[in-house]
Design a protein around this motif. Structure first.
Motif, PDB file in Angstrom:
ATOM      1  N   THR A 155       0.818  -1.218   0.000  1.00  0.00           N
ATOM      2  CA  THR A 155       0.000   0.000   0.000  1.00  0.00           C
ATOM      3  C   THR A 155       0.849   1.264   0.000  1.00  0.00           C
ATOM      4  N   GLU A 156       2.157   1.103  -0.029  1.00  0.00           N
ATOM      5  CA  GLU A 156       3.039   2.266  -0.056  1.00  0.00           C
ATOM      6  C   GLU A 156       3.544   2.580  -1.462  1.00  0.00           C
ATOM      7  N   LYS A 157       3.570   1.575  -2.337  1.00  0.00           N
ATOM      8  CA  LYS A 157       4.192   1.710  -3.654  1.00  0.00           C
ATOM      9  C   LYS A 157       3.608   2.856  -4.481  1.00  0.00           C
ATOM     10  N   PHE A 158       2.256   2.946  -4.508  1.00  0.00           N
ATOM     11  CA  PHE A 158       1.597   3.987  -5.297  1.00  0.00           C
ATOM     12  C   PHE A 158       0.718   4.894  -4.433  1.00  0.00           C
ATOM     13  N   ALA A 159       1.050   4.967  -3.150  1.00  0.00           N
ATOM     14  CA  ALA A 159       0.181   5.662  -2.184  1.00  0.00           C
ATOM     15  C   ALA A 159      -0.148   7.086  -2.621  1.00  0.00           C
ATOM     16  N   GLY A 160      -1.459   7.350  -2.769  1.00  0.00           N
ATOM     17  CA  GLY A 160      -1.949   8.688  -3.066  1.00  0.00           C
ATOM     18  C   GLY A 160      -1.542   9.259  -4.406  1.00  0.00           C
TER      19      GLY A 160
ATOM     20  N   GLU B 100      -4.089  -2.314  -4.382  1.00  0.00           N
ATOM     21  CA  GLU B 100      -3.014  -1.386  -4.717  1.00  0.00           C
ATOM     22  C   GLU B 100      -3.571  -0.156  -5.436  1.00  0.00           C
ATOM     23  N   ALA B 101      -4.575  -0.373  -6.295  1.00  0.00           N
ATOM     24  CA  ALA B 101      -5.210   0.754  -6.984  1.00  0.00           C
ATOM     25  C   ALA B 101      -5.914   1.664  -5.978  1.00  0.00           C
ATOM     26  N   MET B 102      -6.584   1.058  -5.005  1.00  0.00           N
ATOM     27  CA  MET B 102      -7.224   1.858  -3.958  1.00  0.00           C
ATOM     28  C   MET B 102      -6.198   2.648  -3.161  1.00  0.00           C
ATOM     29  N   SER B 103      -5.037   2.052  -2.908  1.00  0.00           N
ATOM     30  CA  SER B 103      -4.007   2.760  -2.146  1.00  0.00           C
ATOM     31  C   SER B 103      -3.528   4.001  -2.888  1.00  0.00           C
ATOM     32  N   ALA B 104      -3.688   4.013  -4.195  1.00  0.00           N
ATOM     33  CA  ALA B 104      -3.332   5.194  -4.985  1.00  0.00           C
ATOM     34  C   ALA B 104      -4.431   6.253  -4.958  1.00  0.00           C
ATOM     35  N   GLY B 105      -5.623   5.859  -4.493  1.00  0.00           N
ATOM     36  CA  GLY B 105      -6.756   6.777  -4.488  1.00  0.00           C
ATOM     37  C   GLY B 105      -7.644   6.650  -5.698  1.00  0.00           C
ATOM     38  N   LEU B 106      -7.430   5.591  -6.503  1.00  0.00           N
ATOM     39  CA  LEU B 106      -8.266   5.356  -7.679  1.00  0.00           C
ATOM     40  C   LEU B 106      -9.602   4.740  -7.261  1.00  0.00           C
ATOM     41  N   VAL B 107     -10.674   5.130  -7.948  1.00  0.00           N
ATOM     42  CA  VAL B 107     -11.991   4.532  -7.723  1.00  0.00           C
ATOM     43  C   VAL B 107     -12.039   3.213  -8.505  1.00  0.00           C
ATOM     44  N   PRO B 108     -12.250   2.063  -7.833  1.00  0.00           N
ATOM     45  CA  PRO B 108     -12.247   0.781  -8.536  1.00  0.00           C
ATOM     46  C   PRO B 108     -13.629   0.443  -9.118  1.00  0.00           C
ATOM     47  N   LEU B 109     -13.669   0.083 -10.389  1.00  0.00           N
ATOM     48  CA  LEU B 109     -14.864  -0.466 -11.036  1.00  0.00           C
ATOM     49  C   LEU B 109     -14.478  -1.869 -11.488  1.00  0.00           C
TER      50      LEU B 109
ATOM     51  N   LEU C 177     -14.697  -8.182  -1.798  1.00  0.00           N
ATOM     52  CA  LEU C 177     -14.112  -6.870  -1.523  1.00  0.00           C
ATOM     53  C   LEU C 177     -15.182  -5.782  -1.503  1.00  0.00           C
ATOM     54  N   ALA C 178     -16.098  -5.840  -2.470  1.00  0.00           N
ATOM     55  CA  ALA C 178     -17.148  -4.823  -2.540  1.00  0.00           C
ATOM     56  C   ALA C 178     -18.057  -4.879  -1.323  1.00  0.00           C
ATOM     57  N   GLY C 179     -18.202  -6.064  -0.735  1.00  0.00           N
ATOM     58  CA  GLY C 179     -19.017  -6.185   0.468  1.00  0.00           C
ATOM     59  C   GLY C 179     -18.409  -5.480   1.667  1.00  0.00           C
ATOM     60  N   ARG C 180     -17.105  -5.208   1.620  1.00  0.00           N
ATOM     61  CA  ARG C 180     -16.422  -4.532   2.717  1.00  0.00           C
ATOM     62  C   ARG C 180     -16.174  -3.057   2.433  1.00  0.00           C
ATOM     63  N   HIS C 181     -16.134  -2.698   1.150  1.00  0.00           N
ATOM     64  CA  HIS C 181     -15.757  -1.333   0.781  1.00  0.00           C
ATOM     65  C   HIS C 181     -16.782  -0.768  -0.212  1.00  0.00           C
ATOM     66  N   ASP C 182     -17.598   0.178   0.252  1.00  0.00           N
ATOM     67  CA  ASP C 182     -18.626   0.704  -0.643  1.00  0.00           C
ATOM     68  C   ASP C 182     -18.074   1.676  -1.684  1.00  0.00           C
ATOM     69  N   CYS C 183     -16.764   1.947  -1.631  1.00  0.00           N
ATOM     70  CA  CYS C 183     -16.158   2.763  -2.693  1.00  0.00           C
ATOM     71  C   CYS C 183     -15.949   1.944  -3.970  1.00  0.00           C
TER      72      CYS C 183
ATOM     73  N   ALA D  76     -16.828   8.615  -3.248  1.00  0.00           N
ATOM     74  CA  ALA D  76     -15.833   8.442  -2.181  1.00  0.00           C
ATOM     75  C   ALA D  76     -14.603   9.277  -2.503  1.00  0.00           C
ATOM     76  N   SER D  77     -14.077   9.963  -1.518  1.00  0.00           N
ATOM     77  CA  SER D  77     -12.893  10.795  -1.729  1.00  0.00           C
ATOM     78  C   SER D  77     -11.653   9.924  -1.860  1.00  0.00           C
ATOM     79  N   GLY D  78     -10.644  10.474  -2.535  1.00  0.00           N
ATOM     80  CA  GLY D  78      -9.391   9.747  -2.671  1.00  0.00           C
ATOM     81  C   GLY D  78      -8.773   9.433  -1.328  1.00  0.00           C
ATOM     82  N   LYS D  79      -8.840  10.364  -0.380  1.00  0.00           N
ATOM     83  CA  LYS D  79      -8.268  10.131   0.950  1.00  0.00           C
ATOM     84  C   LYS D  79      -8.959   8.972   1.655  1.00  0.00           C
ATOM     85  N   ARG D  80     -10.272   8.891   1.519  1.00  0.00           N
ATOM     86  CA  ARG D  80     -11.008   7.799   2.167  1.00  0.00           C
ATOM     87  C   ARG D  80     -10.636   6.460   1.530  1.00  0.00           C
ATOM     88  N   ILE D  81     -10.513   6.427   0.211  1.00  0.00           N
ATOM     89  CA  ILE D  81     -10.158   5.183  -0.484  1.00  0.00           C
ATOM     90  C   ILE D  81      -8.766   4.728  -0.061  1.00  0.00           C
ATOM     91  N   VAL D  82      -7.813   5.674   0.020  1.00  0.00           N
ATOM     92  CA  VAL D  82      -6.455   5.354   0.459  1.00  0.00           C
ATOM     93  C   VAL D  82      -6.471   4.794   1.883  1.00  0.00           C
TER      94      VAL D  82
END
Length: 392
Positions: free
Chosen positions: A195-200, A304-313, A323-329, A358-364
């Motif tokens: 979660t550090e490689k592409f963080a934010g 890893e995409a979420m750690s960057a702040g990307l919205v996952p589809l 994963l979607a059951g735990r994270h509504d982003c 969902a904000s990028g900060k919340r996703i991260v």
């Protein structure tokens, strides 16, 4: 703060006081790139910090890039890597020289269900070392030969599983599957993510830019992402998709041909075998991560995409549903229907633009819960439950 213990694990402590050696056996490792390789690399680095010695035994070539053989011995990020000859299929590489590199192991950790899983179990009276295995999705990534795979799983895999003290399942779907053949020895440890490689690193402003990251494999259904881009570009020509990864059963040329046939050369780019710095640069232009994959063992790349702040589809396979059951982003999207998938991206962009998504900060922040620190601690707990090897 999650502190890392550097104390030598007592249950595996050698009688002469040296650090215990965990030998990881896997068909592919660095410089090959992929989810399996990332998991093993991250786990090994964490184990080194905790007072273990580690060795990785793997095949001596990168399956996706035929070329010169790799060095037989190398140190990669402090990890001893031994590479051995192999033959046969890349799905079931036959490499009997693995037995030459186990004599000093305190524990053998086999990754994935393939030749190594079977051979080291059937040959356990030769090496006489305790073993654990991580399933990494088994071999059900596609429906190809599904009937034969089920028969093999219920017979050969069931028998081979008897040689392992613990089977570590890296997803709930793996746990449901392997509990059918080894319920009392199955434990679930979902994969960690770096979660550090592409963080934010995602674009600070909403952008009509998508990235997808992973092997160029048929089961990833990159063809569906390309098909989706046609109606998406028709709705707004600013949309762009970066396909990032390493060739597998599809080459970069195969994908480029599909892109040209779809008339999307200006809107879809291929980035094959690129370094993390290049991936980070492409992520920096994007707001969204897409995966149309029909099968995932866990979905490390989505984290890893979420750690960057990307919205996952994500396509609703079993792992992504969990994963979607735990994270509504996370938005589940049926990529088999191109127009509907395109509409989902336009809708996600509107939510990002008006601030209702969902904000990028919340996703991260949500991605940070998958840090390898805690995952490695759970693996150490498993190692501690395994009796020591017999002493001469």
């Amino acid at each position: 703060m999650n502190m890392i213990s550097t104390a030598t694990p007592q249950a595996l402590r050698r009688t002469n006081g040296t650090a215990p050696l965990i030998v990881h056996v896997t068909r592919q490792f660095a410089p090959s790139r992929g989810g399996l390789e990332d998991v093993i690399g991250n786990l090994c680095r964490q184990l080194l910090k905790r007072g273990f010695r580690v060795r990785v035994v793997t095949c001596n070539s990168v399956f996706a890039e035929p070329g010169p053989l790799l060095p037989a011995h190398e140190i990669v990020d402090g990890i001893e890597v031994v590479r051995i000859p192999w033959s046969g299929s890349t799905r079931y590489p036959i490499a009997p020289q693995v037995f030459r590199h186990l004599a000093d192991a305190d524990l053998i950790h086999v990754h994935a269900i393939d030749f190594f899983f079977d051979a080291l179990s059937w040959g356990r009276l030769l090496h006489r070392r305790p073993m654990v295995a991580t399933t990494h999705g088994g071999f059900f990534h596609t429906q190809k030969y599904a009937a034969l795979k089920k028969i093999w799983f219920r017979t050969v895999t069931r028998a081979s599983a008897l040689g392992y003290r613990r089977l570590v399942c890296c997803s709930q779907s793996d746990a449901a599957l392997f509990s059918q053949i080894a319920a009392e020895r199955t434990v679930t440890i979902e994969n960690g993510a770096n979660t550090e490689k592409f963080a934010g690193r995602a674009s600070p402003a909403p952008a009509r830019h998508i990235v997808t990251i992973g092997r160029f494999s048929v089961n990833k259904r990159l063809d569906r992402l390309i098909a989706m881009m046609r109606p998406l570009v028709q709705s707004n020509p600013e949309w762009h998709l970066d396909i990032i990864g390493a060739p597998s059963d599809l080459s970069a040329t195969d994908l480029e041909r599909q892109i040209v046939q779809a008339g999307l050369s200006q809107h879809v780019s291929i980035h094959a075998g690129v370094a993390d710095a290049t991936i980070a640069e492409r992520i920096g232009k994007a707001s969204f991560f897409a995966s149309a994959s029909e099968y995932e063992g866990f979905g490390v790349v989505a984290i890893e995409a979420m750690s960057a702040g990307l919205v996952p589809l994500l396509h609703p396979n079993d792992a992504y549903r969990n994963l979607a059951g735990r994270h509504d982003c996370i938005r589940l999207v049926d990529f088999s229907e191109a127009d509907g998938a395109a509409h989902a991206f336009e809708d996600a962009y509107r939510h990002a633009l008006d601030g209702t998504g969902a904000s990028g900060k919340r996703i991260v922040a949500e991605a940070a819960t998958y840090s390898w620190h805690s995952v490695a601690d759970r693996y150490v707990d498993v190692y501690e439950t395994v009796p020591a090897k017999p002493r001469p």
